[in-house]
Design an enzyme around this catalytic site. Structure first.
Site, short mmCIF file in Angstrom:
data_model
loop_
_atom_site.label_atom_id
_atom_site.label_comp_id
_atom_site.label_asym_id
_atom_site.label_seq_id
_atom_site.Cartn_x
_atom_site.Cartn_y
_atom_site.Cartn_z
N SER A 17 0.83 -1.19 0.00
CA SER A 17 0.00 0.00 0.00
C SER A 17 0.88 1.26 0.00
O SER A 17 1.64 1.50 -0.92
CB SER A 17 -0.96 -0.04 1.20
OG SER A 17 -1.95 0.96 1.08
N HIS A 21 -7.60 -5.52 -0.56
CA HIS A 21 -6.39 -4.79 -0.19
C HIS A 21 -5.66 -5.43 0.99
O HIS A 21 -4.43 -5.52 1.01
CB HIS A 21 -6.76 -3.35 0.14
CG HIS A 21 -5.59 -2.42 0.25
ND1 HIS A 21 -4.61 -2.33 -0.73
CD2 HIS A 21 -5.22 -1.52 1.21
CE1 HIS A 21 -3.71 -1.44 -0.38
NE2 HIS A 21 -4.04 -0.94 0.79
N ASP A 61 0.08 -4.16 -3.88
CA ASP A 61 -1.09 -3.28 -3.93
C ASP A 61 -0.70 -1.83 -3.62
O ASP A 61 -1.27 -1.18 -2.74
CB ASP A 61 -2.17 -3.76 -2.96
CG ASP A 61 -3.54 -3.79 -3.61
OD1 ASP A 61 -3.64 -3.57 -4.82
OD2 ASP A 61 -4.53 -4.03 -2.89
#
Length: 348
Positions: A186, A272, A217
């Site tokens: 992330s 996610h 991600d």
């Protein structure tokens, strides 16, 4: 409480047993705190470390989910969960030296929340340093002062009212890297990409062996447009199905257009948090709170992630292993994986 909560992490599938320890360097917020995963010698009856090492992290997670009153509940339900590694286990000597992966966590996480992927990679012969950032991007962290050893805690910081998120977030996540490769999830994923530009020892032409990045991600939003031409090293983007946008994928493709070794794949049925340990929580309550479960079996997701990363690292670190058997994953070929993203994929 939606069933008994527990953490169903598995031991690594590689040939090495895994040990871990915590390392703190420096007595100010500018120092380092990290959890180190490494190949270790077998040790009977070894202690296994707690997954959430301190109550303050439970409070940090509670504040992050805007359920501050749930800290005692998180502590009660998850405070006894342990990671299947040998705490302070004896390091396994290696004549050639183990390659190093520096792992950068996402916003609101901390050093232990990616234990599943870290221990898996360590079991295949890597030393993995899972950093805990002290720039207010962790849900909580701390340092010990030099004078009296007193703990100073650093909380997670939301974007201040009136400030634009881009300019606030791009100032966070700076890390002091040493060698080999950097990996992250992330916000930590885009930090890994930025490290290829901002860390001199990762830059083109430097004699260091730092060569690539793996971004799980990646939240591409904080990456400035001006930096794209400067990212010359290969990046492996491993995305979930439910997080990325066409705009974000376009940014990744901008990097892949500059380097044919940069790869973009998507794991179908993942969300996610499928890259975090939250996906391995067995009870329903916290899986719902953290949005941790997709439709794909979490162990299958971990397998795809680790095997793709290993194949990519073998290519760019010149490893003499058998990780090339998973090269097809780098092209998005395999069960539950596609190239780029579902909305970019012509056959879906």
């Amino acid at each position: 409480m939606g069933g008994t909560q527990s953490l169903a992490l598995q031991q690594g599938k590689g040939p090495h047993q895994v040990g871990c320890t915590d390392v703190m360097v420096g007595h100010t917020w500018q120092g380092l705190l990290l959890r180190l995963f490494y190949p270790c010698l077998p040790q009977g009856g070894a202690e296994q470390p707690l997954w959430i090492p301190r109550y303050e992290y439970c409070a940090g997670l509670a504040n992050l989910t805007l359920l501050s009153c749930s800290a005692p509940l998180i502590s009660l339900a998850l405070g006894s969960c342990r990671v299947p590694v040998s705490w302070n286990g004896p390091f396994k000597p290696c004549s050639t030296g183990y390659p190093l992966i520096i792992f950068s966590h996402g916003l609101g996480a901390f050093r232990t929340l990616y234990s599943s992927v870290c221990l898996e990679l360590a079991s295949w012969g890597f030393v993995v340093a899972a950093l805990e950032h002290r720039d207010h991007s962790a849900s909580a962290t701390y340092f010990c002062t030099a004078e009296d050893g007193r703990e100073e805690w650093i909380p997670y910081q939301q974007v201040p009212q009136g400030q634009k998120e881009f300019y606030f977030r791009k100032k966070q996540g700076s890390i002091d890297l040493s060698r080999v490769t950097v990996m992250g999830h992330s916000f930590g994923g885009v930090t890994a990409v930025l490290a290829l530009v901002k860390e001199p020892r990762f830059s083109a032409g430097h004699p260091s062996c730092c060569r690539c990045a793996v971004a799980l991600d990646a939240w591409m939003f904080p990456l400035e447009n001006a930096l794209y031409p400067e990212v010359t090293k290969p990046v492996l983007f491993i995305n979930s199905e439910k997080f990325q946008t066409p705009e974000s994928i376009a940014k990744m493709k901008r990097l892949s257009s500059r380097n044919s070794q940069t790869k973009i794949i998507t794991i179908l049925g993942s969300v996610h948090h499928s890259h975090t340990d939250f996906t391995f929580l067995t009870g329903k309550l916290f899986s719902l709170i953290f949005g941790a479960r997709g439709t794909l079996d979490p162990y299958k997701g971990l397998e795809i992630t680790s095997q793709a990363a290993l194949a990519f690292l073998q290519k760019h670190l010149n490893l003499q292993e058998e990780f090339a058997q998973w090269d097809n994953l780098l092209e998005g070929i395999g069960d539950s994986v596609v190239p780029e993203a579902p909305f970019c994929h012509p056959n879906l």
